[in-house]
Design a protein around this motif. Structure first.
Motif, PDB file in Angstrom:
ATOM      1  N   TYR A 144      44.278 -37.301  89.507  1.00  0.00           N
ATOM      2  CA  TYR A 144      44.534 -38.375  88.540  1.00  0.00           C
ATOM      3  C   TYR A 144      43.290 -38.645  87.692  1.00  0.00           C
ATOM      4  CZ  TYR A 144      45.904 -43.048  86.848  1.00  0.00           C
ATOM      5  OH  TYR A 144      46.210 -44.136  86.063  1.00  0.00           O
ATOM      6  N   GLN A 174      40.681 -36.654  87.278  1.00  0.00           N
ATOM      7  CA  GLN A 174      40.324 -35.473  86.482  1.00  0.00           C
ATOM      8  C   GLN A 174      41.209 -35.372  85.244  1.00  0.00           C
ATOM      9  OE1 GLN A 174      40.023 -32.293  89.757  1.00  0.00           O
ATOM     10  NE2 GLN A 174      38.745 -31.525  88.108  1.00  0.00           N
ATOM     11  N   GLN A 175      42.468 -35.794  85.391  1.00  0.00           N
ATOM     12  CA  GLN A 175      43.364 -35.746  84.242  1.00  0.00           C
ATOM     13  C   GLN A 175      42.862 -36.667  83.129  1.00  0.00           C
ATOM     14  OE1 GLN A 175      45.791 -37.024  81.991  1.00  0.00           O
ATOM     15  NE2 GLN A 175      45.769 -34.831  81.448  1.00  0.00           N
ATOM     16  N   ARG A 176      42.017 -37.606  83.471  1.00  0.00           N
ATOM     17  CA  ARG A 176      41.466 -38.486  82.436  1.00  0.00           C
ATOM     18  C   ARG A 176      40.170 -37.931  81.860  1.00  0.00           C
ATOM     19  NH1 ARG A 176      46.181 -39.569  82.688  1.00  0.00           N
ATOM     20  NH2 ARG A 176      46.976 -41.580  83.411  1.00  0.00           N
TER      21      ARG A 176
END
Lengths: 469, 253
Positions: A421, A423-425
């Motif tokens: 989550y 890393q997706q940002r």
């Protein structure tokens, strides 16, 4: 100073660099009575202290390693291969200009002189066995505050020193307090007169530069009636192939109504055995607060304690331990209630990364005859990888029914989904982990002085960066 | 090369199980596309695979952003390349405030050594929160910790607004929302619509598409895109039901 720069081994880590050794005083390898004589002679110590040291050596030799409850890794310390006293000079300088270049540059790289100018009331900087620099701001000294190395304290203020030295932590408290008592050198001596409130922290910095070396500083802080003082210590060492030993004894005495805050930022390299005994006596209405942050080292064993000796005394331990790959943080707290209406609070947060291991050991004692005592203990553990390990050993001995104890423990884990989550940002894996860790310790670090929590956040980031490679 | 999020004959497996089968799809920048389909058909798998979730293995095919394959990129690199995923189930991050989280995400987009200007950051954050009708007290709460379903989804849209992606995948953003929350979230997405954003809206229900009107609708069944059409396809699907799709899928196979 530019010539010295070529001799430095630089690593990404702030503390991991070293200079060539040039010690004027060297007690040699191994520990015998001769080692003690050498130390006493160099320091010019009185006979009572020589006797004290020699008695301590016997206690040290007679005591077994505490491997019946502690890790067997202690057996890997070869006491015969350690150097017990190394000093460039036996007297600390009062001006940075007089400190040898390579030592001065070491502390400059660690940011000590800069911090001194910015927010500290006094600084002592220890390099191997002795302080290279010791200074207290004039305004603070004028109030009668004494801040100097323990050797100087012992010689210049024996009437205060002798009264408390070894009284909070007796020589025979444990094998390592006995070792320290035998070969101690360096550390701080602080006395704050009645009613004096030292508005800025006093700081000590302990630096190990030599290989196969043991650092045994001894700190004694006495806050007289109604006084207040904050003491901060930082520690680093470069990475060596062989084990290094750091075994300090720290004794605090808070007289009635006094307040002592003792803050540690430890960032030892991963070859250091860090076996430290820290304890305080809090008299009536006194408050002692240990803020203890343990990052790095191969093995840390440290359980800051408060003996609550006077009515309404209060003791606190707030600790953070980060055990990275190959490290074991065995930390905790001791609260010994010895008077009515004493209160204690322990908040411990540990983080285990990779195969890192963290252990919490707590001891709370409330005898039957006391009333109105309170203890609150919270220990939270965070595991970063599935093979991380954490253990909790709380020992709470409460007799009688007029006292109140509360204990909470939790273990949580940073999950792969959480990291995904973050890393997706856009955060890298290391950034994501260090953010989770900082979040985990956040409610604790919020209560720390600003300079300290900033430093801590930076250290956590460095550790997490290293852990994902 | 076209400015688009493109999926070409993509096959995705979880372990031994093949989930996405030979799917192709192009979302041009500036358009909003919807993927509809029954539960368990692979919609969320597609979203996570595009974001780079390590459990989802792309066995063949390609996914491209503006003509460049993203399959070799790490999760965070895809994000910094402008891909945003609004999660169906956003994760909690205890102790990390929303403001700090978004700040860290924005800092990660800056070159090494550069730091975000804090006053400018808060100004932008408050502007976007006003736009999304989010209370300012929200920023000091830990990310998603103890949030209601609606709060979680609003938090996702706020992050999306702050990170300003080129392409956004919204995975079942409507799930768990009552009609009021649905409106707020849809208003937010609509406010972010424009020539600079291509969006892929994944939903089980036609309901969401009343609020976020798509440019195109794709229907997914059993891991395949079985039908694509204009926005009216959503209504047709609603009236005819998923059995109709099963038939189409059966004919196609």
């Amino acid at each position: 100073m530019t010539t010295a720069a070529t001799q430095i081994d630089i690593d990404r880590d702030k503390g991991d660099f070293k200079y060539e050794e040039s010690h004027k005083y060297d007690a040699g390898i191994g520990l015998t009575e001769k080692t003690i004589d050498y130390i006493c002679d160099v320091k010019g110590e009185n006979d009572w202290i020589r006797d004290f040291r020699k008695r301590a050596l016997k206690v040290f030799e007679s005591k077994e390693l505490p491997t019946h409850w502690a890790t067997k890794d202690l057996e890997n310390i070869d006491f015969n291969k350690i150097r017990y006293y190394l000093a460039g000079d036996k007297r600390a300088k009062k001006s940075w200009d007089d400190v040898p270049d390579e030592v001065k540059e070491t502390f400059e790289r660690l940011g000590i002189p800069e911090n001194e100018r910015k927010f500290l009331a006094g600084v002592e900087a220890q390099f191997d066995s002795e302080a290279a620099y010791s200074n207290i701001k004039e305004a603070v000294a004028k109030d009668g505050v004494i801040f100097m190395g323990s050797t100087e304290g012992l010689m210049e203020h024996p009437e205060i020193f002798k009264k408390w030295f070894g009284k909070v932590i007796p020589t025979g408290d444990n094998k390592f307090s006995a070792l320290n008592s035998a070969v101690f050198s360096g550390g701080s001596f602080i006395y704050v007169p009645p009613g004096v409130k030292v508005s800025h922290p006093l700081q000590a910095y302990f630096r190990i530069n030599a290989e196969n070396f043991g650092q045994f500083e001894r700190t004694l802080i006495i806050a007289d009636e109604g006084s207040e003082v904050t003491y901060m210590e930082g520690c680093t060492a470069p990475k060596f192939d062989t084990a290094t030993l750091h075994s300090a004894v720290v004794e605090l005495v808070a007289m009635p109504g006094a307040k002592i805050e003792y803050i540690t930022v430890q960032n030892w390299s991963s070859n250091v055995f860090n076996l430290v005994t820290k304890r305080a006596i809090a008299h009536e209405n006194a408050v002692v607060k240990w803020i203890d942050c343990n990052i790095g080292s191969r093995l840390t064993m440290k359980y800051p304690g408060v003996v609550l000796k006077g009515r309404k005394a209060r003791g606190e331990v707030m600790s953070i331990a980060l055990a990275n790959e190959g490290q074991h943080q065995d930390t905790g707290a001791k609260m010994i209630h010895a008077a009515d209406e004493t209160t204690s609070n322990v908040i411990s947060k540990s983080i285990s990364v990779g195969k890192g291991r963290s252990t919490y050991r707590g001891q709370v004692r409330m005898p039957k005859h006391l009333k109105g005592c309170k203890n609150n203990t919270e220990c939270d553990a965070l595991l970063i990888n599935s093979d991380s390990r954490t253990d909790t050993y709380p020992a709470i001995t409460v007799r009688g029914d007029k006292n109140y104890v509360q204990h909470e423990a939790s273990v949580s884990k940073v999950s792969a989904e959480q990291i995904f989550y973050m890393q997706q940002r856009g955060l890298s894996e290391a950034e994501a982990m260090s953010l989770s860790v900082n979040g985990f310790v956040n409610d604790l670090t919020r209560q720390f002085p600003m300079e300290y929590s900033v430093e801590l956040k930076r250290l956590i980031e460095l550790e997490m960066e290293g852990s994902v490679g | 090369m076209s400015a688009s999020l493109e999926i070409k004959n993509l096959n995705v497996s979880i372990g031994d199980k093949r989930i996405i089968k030979d799917s192709s799809l192009t979302v041009p920048k500036g358009e909003v596309h919807a993927i509809m389909g029954p539960n368990g058909t692979g919609k969320s798998t597609l979203a996570k695979a595009l974001a780079g979730h390590p459990d989802y293995e792309v066995t063949s095919g390609d996914a491209l952003i503006d003509g460049e394959s993203i399959l070799e990129l790490e999760v965070d690199e895809r994000s910094r390349n402008g891909l945003f995923l609004a999660f169906q189930y956003p994760m909690e991050i205890p102790g990390v405030s929303i403001a700090n989280f978004i700040r860290a995400a924005k800092n990660a987009r800056l070159p090494d050594g550069e730091e975000l200007n804090a006053p400018a950051f808060y100004k932008e954050l408050y502007e976007k929160m006003d736009m999304l009708k989010i209370d300012r007290k929200f920023t000091s709460r830990s990310v998603n910790e103890g949030f209601s379903g609606g709060e979680k989804k609003r938090c996702e849209i706020l992050q999306m607004a702050m990170l300003d992606p080129n392409y956004a995948i919204l995975d079942e953003t409507d799930s768990g929302l009552d009609i009021d929350a649905l409106k707020v979230v849809s208003d937010g997405v609509n406010a972010l619509r424009g020539p600079g954003l291509g969006a892929l809206v994944i939903t089980h229900y036609q309901r969401l598409l009343e609020y976020i009107v798509p440019d195109r609708v794709h229907v997914m069944y059993d891991g395949r895109i079985v039908k694509s059409g204009e926005k009216e396809l959503a209504l047709e699907l609603e009236s005819k039901g998923y059995d109709w799709i099963k038939e189409i899928a059966g004919n196609a196979a």
